[in-house]
Design an enzyme around this catalytic site. Structure first.
Site, PDB file in Angstrom:
ATOM      1  CE  LYS A 173      -3.929  -2.428   2.120  1.00  0.00           C
ATOM      2  NZ  LYS A 173      -4.982  -2.408   3.177  1.00  0.00           N
ATOM      3  CE1 TYR A 222      -9.228  -3.359   0.109  1.00  0.00           C
ATOM      4  CE2 TYR A 222      -8.372  -1.347  -0.879  1.00  0.00           C
ATOM      5  CZ  TYR A 222      -8.172  -2.512  -0.150  1.00  0.00           C
ATOM      6  OH  TYR A 222      -6.919  -2.816   0.334  1.00  0.00           O
ATOM      7  CG  ASN A 232      -3.865  -2.635   6.727  1.00  0.00           C
ATOM      8  OD1 ASN A 232      -3.723  -2.206   5.584  1.00  0.00           O
ATOM      9  ND2 ASN A 232      -4.815  -3.495   7.041  1.00  0.00           N
ATOM     10  CG  HIS A 246      -4.946  -6.505  -0.532  1.00  0.00           C
ATOM     11  ND1 HIS A 246      -6.171  -6.678   0.056  1.00  0.00           N
ATOM     12  CD2 HIS A 246      -4.919  -7.331  -1.608  1.00  0.00           C
ATOM     13  CE1 HIS A 246      -6.862  -7.574  -0.660  1.00  0.00           C
ATOM     14  NE2 HIS A 246      -6.121  -7.979  -1.674  1.00  0.00           N
ATOM     15  CD  GLU A 293      -8.314  -9.510  -3.861  1.00  0.00           C
ATOM     16  OE1 GLU A 293      -9.161  -9.220  -2.983  1.00  0.00           O
ATOM     17  OE2 GLU A 293      -7.151  -9.872  -3.593  1.00  0.00           O
TER      18      GLU A 293
HETATM   19  P1  ATP Z   1      -6.839  -6.523   2.872  1.00  0.00           P
HETATM   20  O1  ATP Z   1      -8.134  -6.801   2.137  1.00  0.00           O
HETATM   21  O2  ATP Z   1      -6.294  -5.123   2.638  1.00  0.00           O
HETATM   22  O3  ATP Z   1      -5.815  -7.594   2.744  1.00  0.00           O
HETATM   23  P2  ATP Z   1      -8.057  -7.586   5.159  1.00  0.00           P
HETATM   24  O4  ATP Z   1      -8.628  -8.621   4.261  1.00  0.00           O
HETATM   25  O5  ATP Z   1      -7.249  -8.057   6.324  1.00  0.00           O
HETATM   26  O6  ATP Z   1      -7.146  -6.567   4.406  1.00  0.00           O
HETATM   27  P3  ATP Z   1     -10.592  -6.250   4.996  1.00  0.00           P
HETATM   28  O7  ATP Z   1     -11.627  -6.541   6.006  1.00  0.00           O
HETATM   29  O8  ATP Z   1     -10.720  -6.832   3.637  1.00  0.00           O
HETATM   30  O9  ATP Z   1      -9.185  -6.613   5.652  1.00  0.00           O
HETATM   31  O10 ATP Z   1     -10.466  -4.682   4.872  1.00  0.00           O
HETATM   32  C1  ATP Z   1      -9.783  -4.116   3.785  1.00  0.00           C
HETATM   33  C2  ATP Z   1      -8.930  -2.972   4.294  1.00  0.00           C
HETATM   34  O11 ATP Z   1      -9.771  -1.943   4.794  1.00  0.00           O
HETATM   35  C3  ATP Z   1      -8.010  -3.310   5.469  1.00  0.00           C
HETATM   36  O12 ATP Z   1      -6.793  -3.889   5.063  1.00  0.00           O
HETATM   37  C4  ATP Z   1      -7.811  -1.957   6.088  1.00  0.00           C
HETATM   38  O13 ATP Z   1      -6.880  -1.182   5.327  1.00  0.00           O
HETATM   39  C5  ATP Z   1      -9.178  -1.305   5.927  1.00  0.00           C
HETATM   40  N1  ATP Z   1     -10.057  -1.564   7.073  1.00  0.00           N
HETATM   41  C6  ATP Z   1     -10.792  -2.673   7.313  1.00  0.00           C
HETATM   42  N2  ATP Z   1     -11.491  -2.580   8.449  1.00  0.00           N
HETATM   43  C7  ATP Z   1     -11.213  -1.360   8.939  1.00  0.00           C
HETATM   44  C8  ATP Z   1     -11.628  -0.647  10.103  1.00  0.00           C
HETATM   45  N3  ATP Z   1     -12.500  -1.176  10.973  1.00  0.00           N
HETATM   46  N4  ATP Z   1     -11.121   0.596  10.303  1.00  0.00           N
HETATM   47  C9  ATP Z   1     -10.259   1.146   9.424  1.00  0.00           C
HETATM   48  N5  ATP Z   1      -9.827   0.543   8.305  1.00  0.00           N
HETATM   49  C10 ATP Z   1     -10.286  -0.695   8.059  1.00  0.00           C
HETATM   50 MG    MG Z   2      -9.686  -8.198   2.509  1.00  0.00          MG
END
Ligand code: ATP
Ligand code: MG
Length: 137
Positions: free
Chosen positions: A9, A49, A112, A115, A126
């Site tokens: 990211k 997303y 974070n 991804h 994806e």
């Molecule tokens: P990614 O899809 O990025 O690998 P993930 O699968 O662990 O991460 P998801 O639930 O798909 O998490 O959420 C996608 C992204 O949205 C997260 O990686 C994070 O950057 C952001 N995100 C998710 N939940 C929250 C939250 N509660 N508060 C802030 N940001 C969030």
């Molecule tokens: Mg995810």
């Protein structure tokens, strides 16, 4: 053998951590089979997303993902989806185990650092979102 879609990211790219993170992928036994640097458009980020549209963090997430360039790559290994999620660590970096990418490079829940696809089905979708067949080696 399995493939997963991985994204460094904007904050990870801004920290000059591309090489360090790619070294971790390679040390962990992944083979890089595709990679590109992109500065996502808002449309690309919203489409990627789409499952999170309407959630409270969506606008902040999209704004962050278009704030600078990202590295998008396809990693291949046995059990790649789960193994990549293991080395990323928990989505909320407050819960990420020591030694994981998010423990080392995340700045916040949204920022974070990395991804990774969460299933083989999302990996297929994806990977196709970012790469055409002739861009995957
Ligand atoms: P990614 O899809 O990025 O690998 P993930 O699968 O662990 O991460 P998801 O639930 O798909 O998490 O959420 C996608 C992204 O949205 C997260 O990686 C994070 O950057 C952001 N995100 C998710 N939940 C929250 C939250 N509660 N508060 C802030 N940001 C969030
Ligand atoms: Mg995810």
């Amino acid at each position: 053998i399995e493939r997963t879609l991985s994204i460094l990211k904007p904050n990870a790219v801004a920290k000059n951590a591309i090489g360090a993170i790619y070294a971790r992928f390679e040390s962990a036994g992944f083979t890089l089979v595709a990679a590109k640097m992109l500065h996502l458009t808002r449309e690309q980020a919203e489409g990627f997303y789409a499952e999170h549209q309407g959630k409270p963090f969506f606008d902040g997430l999209v704004g962050f993902m278009i704030s600078g360039p990202v590295m998008v790559q396809v990693l291949e290994s046995e059990n790649a989806v789960h193994r990549h999620r293991d080395i990323m660590g928990a989505t909320n970096p407050a819960n990420a185990l020591a030694g994981t990418l998010r423990a080392d490079y995340a700045d916040s829940f949204t920022e974070n650092a990395v991804h990774g696809s969460d299933s083989t089905e999302s990996a297929a979708r994806e990977i196709a979102y970012f790469f055409s067949d002739n861009e995957i080696c």
